[in-house]
Structures are given as structure tokens and as C-alpha cells.
Design a protein around this motif. Structure first.
Motif, PDB file in Angstrom:
ATOM      1  N   GLY A  23       0.693  -1.062  -0.086  1.00  0.00           N
ATOM      2  CA  GLY A  23       0.008   0.017  -0.043  1.00  0.00           C
ATOM      3  C   GLY A  23       0.884   1.260  -0.089  1.00  0.00           C
ATOM      4  N   GLN A  24       2.057   1.213  -0.848  1.00  0.00           N
ATOM      5  CA  GLN A  24       2.913   2.505  -0.622  1.00  0.00           C
ATOM      6  C   GLN A  24       2.430   3.581  -1.593  1.00  0.00           C
ATOM      7  N   HIS A  25       2.341   4.757  -1.205  1.00  0.00           N
ATOM      8  CA  HIS A  25       2.414   5.883  -2.160  1.00  0.00           C
ATOM      9  C   HIS A  25       3.252   7.033  -1.083  1.00  0.00           C
ATOM     10  N   PHE A  26       4.609   7.125  -1.991  1.00  0.00           N
ATOM     11  CA  PHE A  26       5.513   7.824  -1.484  1.00  0.00           C
ATOM     12  C   PHE A  26       5.144   9.249  -1.497  1.00  0.00           C
ATOM     13  N   LEU A  27       5.172  10.205  -0.423  1.00  0.00           N
ATOM     14  CA  LEU A  27       5.144  11.627  -0.774  1.00  0.00           C
ATOM     15  C   LEU A  27       6.330  12.340  -1.052  1.00  0.00           C
ATOM     16  N   THR A  28       6.046  13.071  -2.160  1.00  0.00           N
ATOM     17  CA  THR A  28       7.122  13.888  -3.045  1.00  0.00           C
ATOM     18  C   THR A  28       7.185  15.077  -2.663  1.00  0.00           C
ATOM     19  N   GLY A  47       9.536   4.575   4.358  1.00  0.00           N
ATOM     20  CA  GLY A  47       9.707   4.715   2.783  1.00  0.00           C
ATOM     21  C   GLY A  47      10.796   5.252   2.283  1.00  0.00           C
ATOM     22  N   THR A  48      10.846   6.424   1.827  1.00  0.00           N
ATOM     23  CA  THR A  48      12.072   6.875   1.103  1.00  0.00           C
ATOM     24  C   THR A  48      12.683   8.054   1.995  1.00  0.00           C
ATOM     25  N   GLY A  49      11.873   8.079   3.284  1.00  0.00           N
ATOM     26  CA  GLY A  49      12.456   9.092   4.085  1.00  0.00           C
ATOM     27  C   GLY A  49      12.158  10.658   4.146  1.00  0.00           C
ATOM     28  N   VAL A  50      11.149  10.987   3.423  1.00  0.00           N
ATOM     29  CA  VAL A  50      10.670  12.394   3.156  1.00  0.00           C
ATOM     30  C   VAL A  50      10.363  13.165   4.608  1.00  0.00           C
ATOM     31  N   MET A  53      14.209   9.625  18.006  1.00  0.00           N
ATOM     32  CA  MET A  53      13.520   9.144  16.963  1.00  0.00           C
ATOM     33  C   MET A  53      13.576   7.838  16.940  1.00  0.00           C
ATOM     34  N   PHE A  54      12.705   6.827  16.348  1.00  0.00           N
ATOM     35  CA  PHE A  54      12.412   5.565  16.200  1.00  0.00           C
ATOM     36  C   PHE A  54      11.766   5.508  14.861  1.00  0.00           C
ATOM     37  N   VAL A  55      12.464   4.700  14.005  1.00  0.00           N
ATOM     38  CA  VAL A  55      11.537   4.482  12.464  1.00  0.00           C
ATOM     39  C   VAL A  55      11.518   3.125  12.262  1.00  0.00           C
ATOM     40  N   VAL A  56      10.171   2.628  12.167  1.00  0.00           N
ATOM     41  CA  VAL A  56      10.031   1.282  11.584  1.00  0.00           C
ATOM     42  C   VAL A  56       9.525   1.124  10.279  1.00  0.00           C
ATOM     43  N   ASP A  57       9.835  -0.055   9.580  1.00  0.00           N
ATOM     44  CA  ASP A  57       9.323  -0.295   8.242  1.00  0.00           C
ATOM     45  C   ASP A  57       9.341  -1.691   7.824  1.00  0.00           C
ATOM     46  N   ILE A  58       8.491  -2.035   7.187  1.00  0.00           N
ATOM     47  CA  ILE A  58       8.444  -3.565   6.991  1.00  0.00           C
ATOM     48  C   ILE A  58       9.054  -4.039   5.780  1.00  0.00           C
ATOM     49  N   ILE A  99      14.272  -0.184   4.417  1.00  0.00           N
ATOM     50  CA  ILE A  99      15.470  -0.083   5.310  1.00  0.00           C
ATOM     51  C   ILE A  99      16.749  -0.035   5.045  1.00  0.00           C
ATOM     52  N   ALA A 100      17.066  -0.829   4.075  1.00  0.00           N
ATOM     53  CA  ALA A 100      18.442  -0.701   3.307  1.00  0.00           C
ATOM     54  C   ALA A 100      18.967   0.708   2.858  1.00  0.00           C
ATOM     55  N   PHE A 101      17.711   1.568   2.329  1.00  0.00           N
ATOM     56  CA  PHE A 101      18.089   2.788   1.850  1.00  0.00           C
ATOM     57  C   PHE A 101      18.243   3.832   3.065  1.00  0.00           C
ATOM     58  N   LEU A 102      17.322   3.832   3.841  1.00  0.00           N
ATOM     59  CA  LEU A 102      17.254   4.555   5.099  1.00  0.00           C
ATOM     60  C   LEU A 102      18.556   4.168   6.023  1.00  0.00           C
ATOM     61  N   ALA A 103      18.993   3.081   6.103  1.00  0.00           N
ATOM     62  CA  ALA A 103      20.450   2.773   6.748  1.00  0.00           C
ATOM     63  C   ALA A 103      21.445   3.454   6.425  1.00  0.00           C
TER      64      ALA A 103
END
Length: 274
Positions: free
Chosen positions: A12-17, A46-49, A62-67, A72-76
Motif C-alpha cells: 500500500g505504498q504511495h510515497f510523498l514527494t 519509505g524514502t525518508g521524506v 527518533m525511532f523508525v519502523v518499516d516492514i 530499510i536498506a536505503f534509510l540505513a
């Protein structure tokens, strides 16, 4: 530069731009007073916006959770300096928010929640917030506009429903602003909205919370019927209804009405046992 994270339909991902909207969402979280940062959990970064503006705030832990493993790899990698900052560490959690034990993970400490919620699980997220109502102090989120309107609706409105009553019992709900589809990748087929939930001062209902939830759910599950018929299985045989709540439909009762009705049902049950 395009993000390497691809939106996934099954999540259900729709990334805010839109950066300005991202800033507005983050700014809805109040500045923390005092020395201790407020523990804040972003759901589905998502993309960290939103993440980049949240990580800049020194008043938040801050804590960030993503399935999504790709996210996760991109944010890391993209925010590596923040995860490794020993002076003000941030925390990246790979996993499903719905499976996260908030009490254990955050030591039952007060918590803010923020995020662009996946629309297909937004109701489940709110039910989890309700389960941790004493811990979750505020929620700032982007959800489907129709759902946002429903959550903020008052009695007498046809969109008023189960989550409207249950959330408004424990939270003040503010409809902040609407968001069009063009600022997402990919654009959703529905409009969106940002709302804020702020914990109110209610500590006790004066009745069993489980019974209260049952009354609200049963009433709305058969919302075309009067409550006398919708709540038939929950009512004691000799139940007295001086306020005549049972002659109304669920959408006609306020939060306080539902509480008063549940208190009456519980009292009648207790009297019959004596």
C-alpha cells in the motif's frame, strides 16, 4: 535524483514527494519542553521524506519502523550518521509495526507516533493506538481523506462510526489539512488528509472498557437498527433505559452517551447478580 526505493502495491505504498507538505506534517508535532526528548516513532518511512526533518529535531528521540527491506536498506545508508550518533542516537527497526510490542520496546514510556500510514492498514494502526492509549500521547498522520473525515465526525453525521467514538473517547482529533493525489508516487486513486490525535485527560470510563467497546461495535455493526435491537445480546433482561438511548440508532449517540449507556448496562448486570 530518483529514489532507489520502488513503491510496492502489496504494501500500500504511495510515497510523498512534496517537501513542503512533509515539513508541515513534521511541524504538527509540538516542540518538547524540558531536557528529555520525546520518544517518537515514525511508521513506514519509505524514502525518508518525513524522516530527514524528524531526525533534524533535537527535541525528539527518533525511532523508525518499516516492514519493507528495500526501504530499510536505503534509510540505513542514507541517514547513516544519525543511526551511529552516540550523543543523540536514532533507531531503525526492521519489522511490522502491527507486531511491535510498544510497551516493551519503549519501556511503557510516553510516545508520539507519526507517519504517512499505508491506507490498507490504517484502521489496524488506530486500534493498536487504542490498545496503548495511556502510552501514546499524540499521533500525527496522513491517511485517506474519507477515513480522516470519519474519525473527526461527530454524532448525527452519517460517516460517524466505531473508530470515531472509540478514538474520540481518549483523544482530541484535529483535521489539519487535505492533500491532493499529485504529490505522491504513484498517485493514489483517493484524496488524502493529515490529522492529529492528542490524548485528552480521560483516565477512567466508570465502566469496563471491554464492555464499552462491545457496546459501540455492536451498535454500529447494525447501524440501521435501533440500539434496542442492535444491543439485544448485551442487554440484561430487566434493563431500564431512562435516557431512552435504546430508541435511537448508534450514530445519534455522542461519546458521553455511549459511556453513560454502558455504565447503565454494567450496573444492571451487577444488580441482577446480587
Amino acid at each position: 535524483m530518483p529514489s532507489p526505493v520502488k513503491p510496492k502495491k502489496q504494501l500500500g505504498q504511495h510515497f510523498l514527494t512534496d517537501e513542503n507538505i512533509a515539513k508541515k506534517i513534521v511541524n504538527l508535532l509540538p516542540l518538547q519542553q524540558g531536557e528529555k526528548p520525546m520518544r517518537t516513532l515514525e511508521i513506514g518511512a519509505g524514502t525518508g521524506v518525513l524522516t530527514k526533518y524528524l531526525l533534524e529535531r533535537t527535541d525528539l528521540e527518533m525511532f523508525v519502523v518499516d516492514i519493507d527491506a528495500e526501504s530499510i536498506a536505503f534509510l540505513a545508508q542514507h541517514f547513516e550518521a544519525y543511526w551511529k550518533n552516540n550523543d543523540r542516537p536514532a533507531h531503525l527497526i526492521s519489522g511490522d509495526f502491527l507486531a511491535l510490542d510498544l510497551g516493551q520496546r519503549f519501556e511503557n514510556q510516553p510516545l508520539f507516533i507519526i507517519g504517512n500510514f499505508p491506507y490498507n492498514i490504517s484502521s489496524q494502526i488506530f486500534f493498536k493506538v487504542l490498545a496503548h492509549q495511556e502510552q501514546v500521547q499524540q499521533v500525527v498522520c496522513m491517511i485517506q481523506k474519507e477515513v480522516a473525515q470519519r474519525l473527526a465526525a461527530k454524532e448525527g453525521n452519517k460517516t460517524y462510526g466505531i473508530l470515531s467514538v472509540l478514538l474520540q473517547t481518549f483523544y482530541k482529533i484535529e483535521y489539519s489539512f487535505s492533500v491532493g493525489a499529485k504529490v505522491f508516487n504513484p498517485p493514489p486513486k483517493v484524496e488524502s488528509a493529515v490529522i492529529r490525535l492528542v490524548r485528552n485527560g480521560r483516565k477512567e470510563l466508570g465502566c469496563a472498557q471491554k464492555l464499552f467497546f462491545q457496546v459501540v461495535k455492536a451498535g454500529f455493526n447494525q447501524r440501521r437498527k435501533t440500539l434496542r435491537n442492535a444491543l439485544k445480546s448485551l442487554l440484561p433482561p430487566l434493563f431500564s433505559d431512562p435516557q431512552q438511548y435504546l430508541d435511537k440508532r448508534a450514530e445519534q449517540l455522542s461519546v458521553e452517551d455511549f459511556i453513560a449507556l454502558t455504565q447503565s448496562i454494567e450496573k444492571a448486570r451487577q444488580s441482577e447478580k446480587m
